[in-house]
Design a protein around this motif. Structure first.
Motif, mmCIF file in Angstrom:
data_model
loop_
_atom_site.group_PDB
_atom_site.id
_atom_site.type_symbol
_atom_site.label_atom_id
_atom_site.label_comp_id
_atom_site.label_asym_id
_atom_site.label_seq_id
_atom_site.Cartn_x
_atom_site.Cartn_y
_atom_site.Cartn_z
ATOM 1 N N GLY A 139 0.813 -1.207 0.000
ATOM 2 C CA GLY A 139 0.000 0.000 0.000
ATOM 3 C C GLY A 139 0.846 1.257 0.000
ATOM 4 N N ALA A 140 0.236 2.380 -0.379
ATOM 5 C CA ALA A 140 0.971 3.640 -0.504
ATOM 6 C C ALA A 140 0.898 4.494 0.748
ATOM 7 N N ILE A 141 -0.215 4.448 1.485
ATOM 8 C CA ILE A 141 -0.432 5.292 2.663
ATOM 9 C C ILE A 141 -0.560 4.405 3.891
ATOM 10 N N ASN A 142 0.542 4.295 4.647
ATOM 11 C CA ASN A 142 0.562 3.390 5.808
ATOM 12 C C ASN A 142 1.138 4.059 7.058
ATOM 13 N N PRO A 143 0.581 5.170 7.526
ATOM 14 C CA PRO A 143 1.153 5.816 8.714
ATOM 15 C C PRO A 143 1.059 4.972 9.969
ATOM 16 N N HIS A 144 0.157 3.998 9.979
ATOM 17 C CA HIS A 144 -0.086 3.171 11.173
ATOM 18 C C HIS A 144 0.863 1.989 11.295
ATOM 19 N N VAL A 145 1.642 1.710 10.273
ATOM 20 C CA VAL A 145 2.567 0.572 10.312
ATOM 21 C C VAL A 145 3.678 0.851 11.328
ATOM 22 N N ARG A 146 3.913 -0.107 12.229
ATOM 23 C CA ARG A 146 4.902 0.076 13.294
ATOM 24 C C ARG A 146 6.104 -0.836 13.040
ATOM 25 N N SER A 147 7.253 -0.225 12.885
ATOM 26 C CA SER A 147 8.455 -1.010 12.572
ATOM 27 C C SER A 147 8.925 -1.848 13.746
ATOM 28 N N LEU A 148 8.644 -1.404 14.978
ATOM 29 C CA LEU A 148 9.248 -2.083 16.122
ATOM 30 C C LEU A 148 8.786 -3.526 16.263
ATOM 31 N N ILE A 149 7.563 -3.849 15.844
ATOM 32 C CA ILE A 149 7.104 -5.228 15.997
ATOM 33 C C ILE A 149 7.727 -6.152 14.952
ATOM 34 N N ALA A 150 8.366 -5.559 13.929
ATOM 35 C CA ALA A 150 9.083 -6.353 12.927
ATOM 36 C C ALA A 150 10.554 -6.506 13.268
ATOM 37 N N TYR A 151 11.003 -5.813 14.313
ATOM 38 C CA TYR A 151 12.419 -5.815 14.664
ATOM 39 C C TYR A 151 12.815 -7.168 15.259
ATOM 40 N N ASN A 152 13.834 -7.789 14.671
ATOM 41 C CA ASN A 152 14.265 -9.132 15.060
ATOM 42 C C ASN A 152 15.556 -9.060 15.864
ATOM 43 N N THR A 153 15.452 -9.226 17.166
ATOM 44 C CA THR A 153 16.641 -9.142 18.022
ATOM 45 C C THR A 153 17.602 -10.304 17.806
ATOM 46 N N ASP A 154 17.150 -11.375 17.149
ATOM 47 C CA ASP A 154 18.010 -12.535 16.897
ATOM 48 C C ASP A 154 18.757 -12.435 15.568
ATOM 49 N N SER A 155 18.662 -11.298 14.914
ATOM 50 C CA SER A 155 19.347 -11.130 13.634
ATOM 51 C C SER A 155 20.848 -11.359 13.773
ATOM 52 N N GLU A 156 21.414 -12.067 12.824
ATOM 53 C CA GLU A 156 22.861 -12.303 12.810
ATOM 54 C C GLU A 156 23.625 -11.042 12.418
ATOM 55 N N LEU A 157 22.935 -10.078 11.824
ATOM 56 C CA LEU A 157 23.596 -8.851 11.389
ATOM 57 C C LEU A 157 23.873 -7.896 12.549
ATOM 58 N N ILE A 158 23.002 -7.907 13.546
ATOM 59 C CA ILE A 158 23.111 -6.938 14.646
ATOM 60 C C ILE A 158 24.459 -7.034 15.368
ATOM 61 N N PRO A 159 24.928 -8.223 15.754
ATOM 62 C CA PRO A 159 26.229 -8.286 16.436
ATOM 63 C C PRO A 159 27.387 -7.761 15.584
ATOM 64 N N THR A 160 27.316 -7.951 14.258
ATOM 65 C CA THR A 160 28.409 -7.468 13.408
ATOM 66 C C THR A 160 28.433 -5.946 13.363
ATOM 67 N N VAL A 161 27.282 -5.326 13.556
ATOM 68 C CA VAL A 161 27.191 -3.863 13.525
ATOM 69 C C VAL A 161 27.655 -3.261 14.844
ATOM 70 N N ARG A 162 27.206 -3.838 15.945
ATOM 71 C CA ARG A 162 27.597 -3.262 17.233
ATOM 72 C C ARG A 162 29.080 -3.488 17.519
ATOM 73 N N ASP A 442 30.467 -12.449 17.209
ATOM 74 C CA ASP A 442 29.468 -12.493 16.141
ATOM 75 C C ASP A 442 29.818 -13.612 15.164
ATOM 76 N N LYS A 443 28.947 -13.844 14.206
ATOM 77 C CA LYS A 443 29.114 -14.956 13.267
ATOM 78 C C LYS A 443 30.387 -14.822 12.451
ATOM 79 N N GLN A 444 30.722 -13.610 12.035
ATOM 80 C CA GLN A 444 31.912 -13.407 11.224
ATOM 81 C C GLN A 444 33.180 -13.727 12.011
ATOM 82 N N LYS A 445 33.206 -13.359 13.280
ATOM 83 C CA LYS A 445 34.363 -13.671 14.112
ATOM 84 C C LYS A 445 34.463 -15.174 14.364
#
Length: 457
Positions: A139-162, A442-445
């Motif tokens: 959809g084009a108009i989605n002001p009600h969509v909340r990103s936080l509920i899609a946030y995945n704390t188990d992502s393998e990318l997060i440790p490589t960034v921090r 992290d995974k890369q290490k």
């Protein structure tokens, strides 16, 4: 499993003999053992557990402390307890040495946790695998969509960034015109409820341009085409905001309109309106439109041609989050190094500037090096640090708790062996988020250690 289920159903109305029951039990045992083995192998590949609450006061001593507001303290001491900073100063700083864990970090550098704005980190893991991609809503108009509920704390990318010092991110939804609400997340936690620092901090609007970019799959280059639907899309934006203004004036709306409810904060100043715009004329149009609708807090994201309208931004107190500086300029007749100089030139004009790796989730690990490049083109190192700490914290509305290392703020900080903005010396050795010690593995290490053992260093 289907056969087992069928066998049990067939015997529901008849007595199961001992041999049948024995066979059923054996099948269940095999399934259970296989499942446990699978879980064992899976858990081996999972990320490390989040840090636990701070149990004892900690003092880091002997380091060069980069406060994040331009101040640098040599041979400094920083003390934090229960997740908050209790003292910052030089070597003479007083604290209770008896009940404090003292960590000598002489020769090291202490920085505030870096902040990555307008990013999809934690919302997409593998872009080619649809099941792991939760950054865009239909959809084009989605002001009600909340990103936080899609946030995945188990992502393998997060440790490589921090591991590069980034401890906070603004999880931002993508989409067509009004993409939804972002939230500021901490890069450690069991779930999004643990990780969230500021819920629904603002609504994101992609301003409709005169032209649109399309990818030519044959040449793998972007081409510009006239946006024939621009007038229609602008009318849709105008109608949405008019409806939101009318809805905001209703004291107890019933039934509740979730789209309009999400936009109410734009008119009372509790939410930012983040406008994605690059061209000078579009920036002017977008800001004037938002102000005409009574939006209290406006932030420009991108702003490739923002220098042309810097005076306008300053007069209207509009901050900007500049897109990645490691790129070529938008116009062929611009200086090749204009993107590197842009944050400094805007700051000289009095504009509040933050810096981001906009839209590129895993590449945001290089955010400190973008600031380092800016420091090589006229800006001081400490002012460049502000672009990814205190300035961004002010823009996102979280500067009361993070962004600088000051008494009373969250103990969200990193210890680096060398200059955090220089990829040759940056080596994050310790990190704390609200006083919780973060595991920097992290995974890369892990892969490096694995194959270093196999092939030799």
């Amino acid at each position: 499993m289907l056969r087992l289920h069928t066998a049990i159903q067939e015997n529901n109305n008849s007595k199961i003999d001992d041999n049948q029951m024995k066979n059923i039990k054996n099948i269940f045992k095999i399934l259970m053992l296989g499942g446990l083995g699978f879980l064992g192998n899976s858990s081996y590949a999972q990320n490390q557990a989040p840090g636990g609450p701070q149990g004892k006061a900690i003092a880091l001593t002997g380091a060069t402390i980069h406060v994040g507001n331009g101040q640098v303290i040599s041979n400094g001491t920083i003390v934090f307890d229960k997740g908050k900073i209790t003292a910052v100063g030089d070597a003479s700083t007083n604290f209770d040495k008896t009940n404090t864990e003292i960590i000598n970090v002489s020769g090291k550098h202490v920085y505030p946790g870096l902040i990555s704005p307008a990013n999809q980190l934690g919302m997409v893991e593998i872009s080619a695998v649809r099941a792991t991609d939760d950054q865009t809503e239909v959809g084009a108009i989605n002001p009600h969509v909340r990103s936080l509920i899609a946030y995945n704390t188990d992502s393998e990318l997060i440790p490589t960034v921090r591991g590069n010092g980034i401890l906070l991110t603004q999880a931002t939804p993508l989409g067509d015109i009004i993409t939804g609400m972002s939230s500021v997340m901490q890069l450690d936690g069991w779930n999004w409820e643990d990780a969230v620092l500021k819920k629904d901090d603002g609504v994101h609007l992609n301003w409709v341009g005169y032209f649109k970019r399309e990818l030519n799959v044959e040449t793998f280059t972007f081409i510009q085409k006239k946006n024939d639907k621009r007038d229609e899309q602008l009318r849709e934006i105008d109608k949405t905001f008019n409806d939101a203004i009318a809805y905001a004036q209703i004291k107890n709306p019933f039934p509740v309109n979730v789209k309009m409810e999400a936009m109410k904060g734009l008119f009372d100043g509790s939410k930012n309106l983040y406008i994605g715009a690059d061209y000078a004329k579009e920036i002017l149009e977008a800001v004037q439109f938002a102000k005409s609708k009574g939006v209290k807090k406006i932030v420009i994201i991108g702003g490739e041609e923002s220098l042309s309208v810097a005076d306008f931004l300053k007069e209207n107190s509009i901050p900007i989050i500049v897109n990645t500086t490691h790129r070529l300029p938008n116009r062929p007749d611009d200086d090749t190094d204009l993107p590197y100089k842009l944050p400094q030139l805007l700051s000289q004009k009095g504009v509040l500037v933050g810096l981001g790796y906009i839209g590129l989730n895993w590449r945001t690990r290089n955010l400190p090096f973008l600031a380092g490049t800016v420091a090589g083109y006229g800006m001081s190192k400490e002012d460049a640090l502000k672009l990814i700490t205190s300035n961004t914290a002010k823009i996102l509305g979280i500067d009361e708790v993070v962004g600088t290392l000051e008494k009373g703020k969250h103990a969200t900080l990193v210890v680096s062996e060398g200059d955090l903005l220089d990829m040759r010396t940056a080596k994050v050795e310790q990190a704390f988020i609200q006083g919780k010690k973060v595991d920097l593995d992290d995974k890369q290490k892990r892969l490096y250690r694995k194959y270093a053992e196999k092939y030799g260093k």
